[in-house]
Design a protein around this motif. Structure first.
Motif, PDB file in Angstrom:
ATOM      1  N   LEU A 153       0.828  -1.335  -0.072  1.00  0.00           N
ATOM      2  CA  LEU A 153      -0.055   0.048   0.018  1.00  0.00           C
ATOM      3  C   LEU A 153       0.916   1.255   0.011  1.00  0.00           C
ATOM      4  N   THR A 154       1.927   1.143   0.443  1.00  0.00           N
ATOM      5  CA  THR A 154       2.752   2.522   0.528  1.00  0.00           C
ATOM      6  C   THR A 154       3.008   3.010  -0.679  1.00  0.00           C
ATOM      7  N   VAL A 155       3.091   4.269  -0.764  1.00  0.00           N
ATOM      8  CA  VAL A 155       3.059   5.086  -2.380  1.00  0.00           C
ATOM      9  C   VAL A 155       4.643   5.339  -2.283  1.00  0.00           C
ATOM     10  N   GLY A 156       5.239   5.166  -3.488  1.00  0.00           N
ATOM     11  CA  GLY A 156       6.612   5.576  -3.548  1.00  0.00           C
ATOM     12  C   GLY A 156       7.501   4.292  -3.801  1.00  0.00           C
ATOM     13  N   GLY A 157       6.991   2.926  -3.850  1.00  0.00           N
ATOM     14  CA  GLY A 157       7.818   1.882  -3.831  1.00  0.00           C
ATOM     15  C   GLY A 157       8.200   1.488  -5.078  1.00  0.00           C
ATOM     16  N   ALA A 158       9.689   0.873  -5.385  1.00  0.00           N
ATOM     17  CA  ALA A 158      10.271   0.588  -6.477  1.00  0.00           C
ATOM     18  C   ALA A 158       9.325   0.461  -7.650  1.00  0.00           C
ATOM     19  N   PRO A 159       9.753   0.914  -8.916  1.00  0.00           N
ATOM     20  CA  PRO A 159       8.607   0.708 -10.126  1.00  0.00           C
ATOM     21  C   PRO A 159       8.674  -0.779 -10.414  1.00  0.00           C
ATOM     22  N   SER A 160       9.825  -1.470 -10.182  1.00  0.00           N
ATOM     23  CA  SER A 160      10.079  -2.886 -10.367  1.00  0.00           C
ATOM     24  C   SER A 160       9.611  -3.988  -9.738  1.00  0.00           C
ATOM     25  N   THR A 161       9.049  -3.646  -8.508  1.00  0.00           N
ATOM     26  CA  THR A 161       8.323  -4.270  -7.710  1.00  0.00           C
ATOM     27  C   THR A 161       7.133  -4.864  -8.129  1.00  0.00           C
ATOM     28  N   THR A 162       7.034  -6.332  -7.938  1.00  0.00           N
ATOM     29  CA  THR A 162       5.959  -6.932  -8.627  1.00  0.00           C
ATOM     30  C   THR A 162       4.904  -7.091  -7.437  1.00  0.00           C
ATOM     31  N   PRO A 163       3.818  -6.533  -7.664  1.00  0.00           N
ATOM     32  CA  PRO A 163       2.520  -6.521  -6.473  1.00  0.00           C
ATOM     33  C   PRO A 163       2.411  -8.066  -6.411  1.00  0.00           C
ATOM     34  N   ALA A 164       2.127  -8.043  -4.945  1.00  0.00           N
ATOM     35  CA  ALA A 164       1.928  -9.508  -4.407  1.00  0.00           C
ATOM     36  C   ALA A 164       0.847  -9.534  -3.368  1.00  0.00           C
ATOM     37  N   ASN A 165       0.259 -10.497  -2.984  1.00  0.00           N
ATOM     38  CA  ASN A 165      -0.492 -10.689  -1.849  1.00  0.00           C
ATOM     39  C   ASN A 165       0.264 -10.438  -0.581  1.00  0.00           C
ATOM     40  N   PRO A 166      -0.298  -9.866   0.699  1.00  0.00           N
ATOM     41  CA  PRO A 166       0.355  -9.925   1.937  1.00  0.00           C
ATOM     42  C   PRO A 166       0.072 -11.180   2.522  1.00  0.00           C
ATOM     43  N   LYS A 167       1.245 -11.632   3.312  1.00  0.00           N
ATOM     44  CA  LYS A 167       1.630 -12.876   3.694  1.00  0.00           C
ATOM     45  C   LYS A 167       0.453 -13.264   4.730  1.00  0.00           C
ATOM     46  N   SER A 168      -0.392 -14.270   4.386  1.00  0.00           N
ATOM     47  CA  SER A 168      -1.390 -14.780   5.419  1.00  0.00           C
ATOM     48  C   SER A 168      -1.020 -15.569   6.155  1.00  0.00           C
ATOM     49  N   ASN A 169      -1.677 -15.713   7.395  1.00  0.00           N
ATOM     50  CA  ASN A 169      -1.330 -16.931   8.295  1.00  0.00           C
ATOM     51  C   ASN A 169      -2.409 -17.900   8.496  1.00  0.00           C
ATOM     52  N   PHE A 170      -3.130 -18.011   7.218  1.00  0.00           N
ATOM     53  CA  PHE A 170      -4.277 -19.065   6.905  1.00  0.00           C
ATOM     54  C   PHE A 170      -3.372 -20.095   6.102  1.00  0.00           C
ATOM     55  N   SER A 171      -3.915 -21.494   6.421  1.00  0.00           N
ATOM     56  CA  SER A 171      -3.484 -22.522   5.410  1.00  0.00           C
ATOM     57  C   SER A 171      -4.680 -22.509   4.386  1.00  0.00           C
ATOM     58  N   GLY A 172      -4.303 -23.104   3.178  1.00  0.00           N
ATOM     59  CA  GLY A 172      -5.449 -23.680   2.172  1.00  0.00           C
ATOM     60  C   GLY A 172      -5.511 -22.554   1.111  1.00  0.00           C
ATOM     61  N   GLY A 173      -4.396 -21.539   1.176  1.00  0.00           N
ATOM     62  CA  GLY A 173      -4.755 -20.389   0.054  1.00  0.00           C
ATOM     63  C   GLY A 173      -5.460 -19.364   0.300  1.00  0.00           C
ATOM     64  N   ALA A 174      -6.080 -19.185   1.426  1.00  0.00           N
ATOM     65  CA  ALA A 174      -6.944 -18.123   1.551  1.00  0.00           C
ATOM     66  C   ALA A 174      -6.263 -16.867   1.732  1.00  0.00           C
ATOM     67  N   LEU A 175      -6.990 -15.767   1.463  1.00  0.00           N
ATOM     68  CA  LEU A 175      -6.173 -14.355   1.947  1.00  0.00           C
ATOM     69  C   LEU A 175      -6.622 -13.869   3.052  1.00  0.00           C
ATOM     70  N   GLY A 176      -6.069 -12.907   3.433  1.00  0.00           N
ATOM     71  CA  GLY A 176      -6.381 -12.337   4.864  1.00  0.00           C
ATOM     72  C   GLY A 176      -5.644 -12.824   6.172  1.00  0.00           C
ATOM     73  N   TYR A 177      -6.328 -12.645   7.239  1.00  0.00           N
ATOM     74  CA  TYR A 177      -5.679 -13.008   8.422  1.00  0.00           C
ATOM     75  C   TYR A 177      -6.616 -13.416   9.675  1.00  0.00           C
ATOM     76  N   PHE A 178      -6.114 -13.704  10.527  1.00  0.00           N
ATOM     77  CA  PHE A 178      -6.697 -14.058  11.909  1.00  0.00           C
ATOM     78  C   PHE A 178      -5.815 -13.686  13.018  1.00  0.00           C
ATOM     79  N   SER A 179      -6.187 -12.565  13.786  1.00  0.00           N
ATOM     80  CA  SER A 179      -5.401 -11.859  14.707  1.00  0.00           C
ATOM     81  C   SER A 179      -6.354 -11.985  16.201  1.00  0.00           C
ATOM     82  N   ALA A 180      -5.443 -12.497  17.089  1.00  0.00           N
ATOM     83  CA  ALA A 180      -5.789 -12.473  18.693  1.00  0.00           C
ATOM     84  C   ALA A 180      -5.073 -11.557  19.208  1.00  0.00           C
ATOM     85  N   HIS A 181      -5.550 -10.235  19.654  1.00  0.00           N
ATOM     86  CA  HIS A 181      -4.594  -9.412  20.103  1.00  0.00           C
ATOM     87  C   HIS A 181      -5.293  -8.340  21.374  1.00  0.00           C
ATOM     88  N   SER A 182      -4.423  -7.712  21.780  1.00  0.00           N
ATOM     89  CA  SER A 182      -4.782  -6.813  22.859  1.00  0.00           C
ATOM     90  C   SER A 182      -5.269  -5.474  22.330  1.00  0.00           C
TER      91      SER A 182
END
Length: 285
Positions: free
Chosen positions: A247-276
């Motif tokens: 999401l950060t603006v100004g990244g290297a032009p050669s950078t290939t967009p990718a999905n953020p690193k999920s903590n789910f198995s099975g190929g789903a996108l997104g996250y599960f967070s237990a937090h304070s």
């Protein structure tokens, strides 16, 4: 549609070759030309997107299920209904979340407790997706919220203070609200270089006229400023860190967009967070 064509008949050794090339360049620059460019935007298979949160505020787990969309699709994400969503903790409790509204699933009995690990399982379309998250312990106190004026641009920035516990592996997520509206910027920090230290951290937003054309995220005197501090586990930190890179603006032009690193198995996108969750509010001076 207008197309420009320029034909020249000249030999390699023509004495006027340089002059002809110069005239051709001037003619091309002064002529209005349009060219049709067809972009081959690849599509990708639809994927499940999971957003799950369990907070230590005595509220039940909240899970959102939707499907991903291609670049050429409208900015709407269809809810996933009829899924089986279960939550378990390492203290022996298990519950099935109910679908409160289409794609929105809510727990009832299991609450967020620092030090406990939680397993979220989503079953839909004949597939299973599993994520594990541990609610960090001890919960790090949110000590102070203030503001300062940046040295460049004279922008008002939020400043947070907290003390990192001794021992590596602590990670933090900060979310900023201006007059009740969430800033879309993501502020993440871990203790890789600050273990056991008192931290004074500026929440530097990279919003500009292109990402925030109406200036809705730009703090001003008299604003109500709210900052939420989350203690998150390392896998959730990695998700938000990689999401922030995308999401950060100004990244290297050669950078290939990718999905953020999920903590789910099975190929789903997104996250599960237990937090304070700890919140401080001030009025911007």
């Amino acid at each position: 549609m207008t197309f420009c064509y320029l034909l020249f008949a000249m030999s390699e050794n023509s004495p006027n070759r340089l002059l002809i090339l110069l005239l051709a360049t001037l003619l091309l620059v002064s002529t209005s030309c349009e060219k049709v460019v067809n972009l081959n935007l690849k599509t990708s298979p639809t994927q499940l997107v999971i957003e799950g949160n369990l907070v230590d505020d005595n509220r039940p787990c909240q899970v959102s299920l939707s499907t991903s969309a291609n670049y050429t699709d409208t900015n709407t994400f269809a809810p996933v209904t009829g899924a089986t969503v279960t939550l378990a903790d390492n203290a022996g409790s298990t519950e099935t979340l109910r679908e409160a509204t289409p794609g929105q699933y809510t727990g009832a009995t299991i609450k967020g407790v620092p030090g406990r690990s939680y397993t979220l399982r989503v079953e839909t379309g004949g597939n299973s997706y599993v994520a594990v998250s541990t609610l960090p312990s001890p919960v790090v106190p949110f000590e102070k919220l203030s503001t300062q004026v940046s040295t460049v641009g004279n922008n008002i920035q939020a400043v947070v203070d907290y003390t990192d516990p001794v021992g590596p592996g602590n990670s933090y997520l900060f979310r900023q609200y201006r007059n009740g509206r969430l800033n879309n910027a993501i502020f993440v920090q871990n203790d890789q270089f600050t273990d056991g230290k008192h931290i004074t951290q500026t929440l530097r937003s990279f919003s500009n006229s292109s990402t925030d054309p109406n200036g809705v995220n730009k703090l001003a005197a008299g604003d109500s400023l709210q900052v939420e501090m989350q203690n998150i586990d390392p896998n959730v930190y990695e998700y938000f860190r990689t999401l922030n890179q995308i999401l950060t603006v100004g990244g290297a032009p050669s950078t290939t967009p990718a999905n953020p690193k999920s903590n789910f198995s099975g190929g789903a996108l997104g996250y599960f967070s237990a937090h304070s969750r700890r919140v401080l509010r001030i009025k911007v001076q």
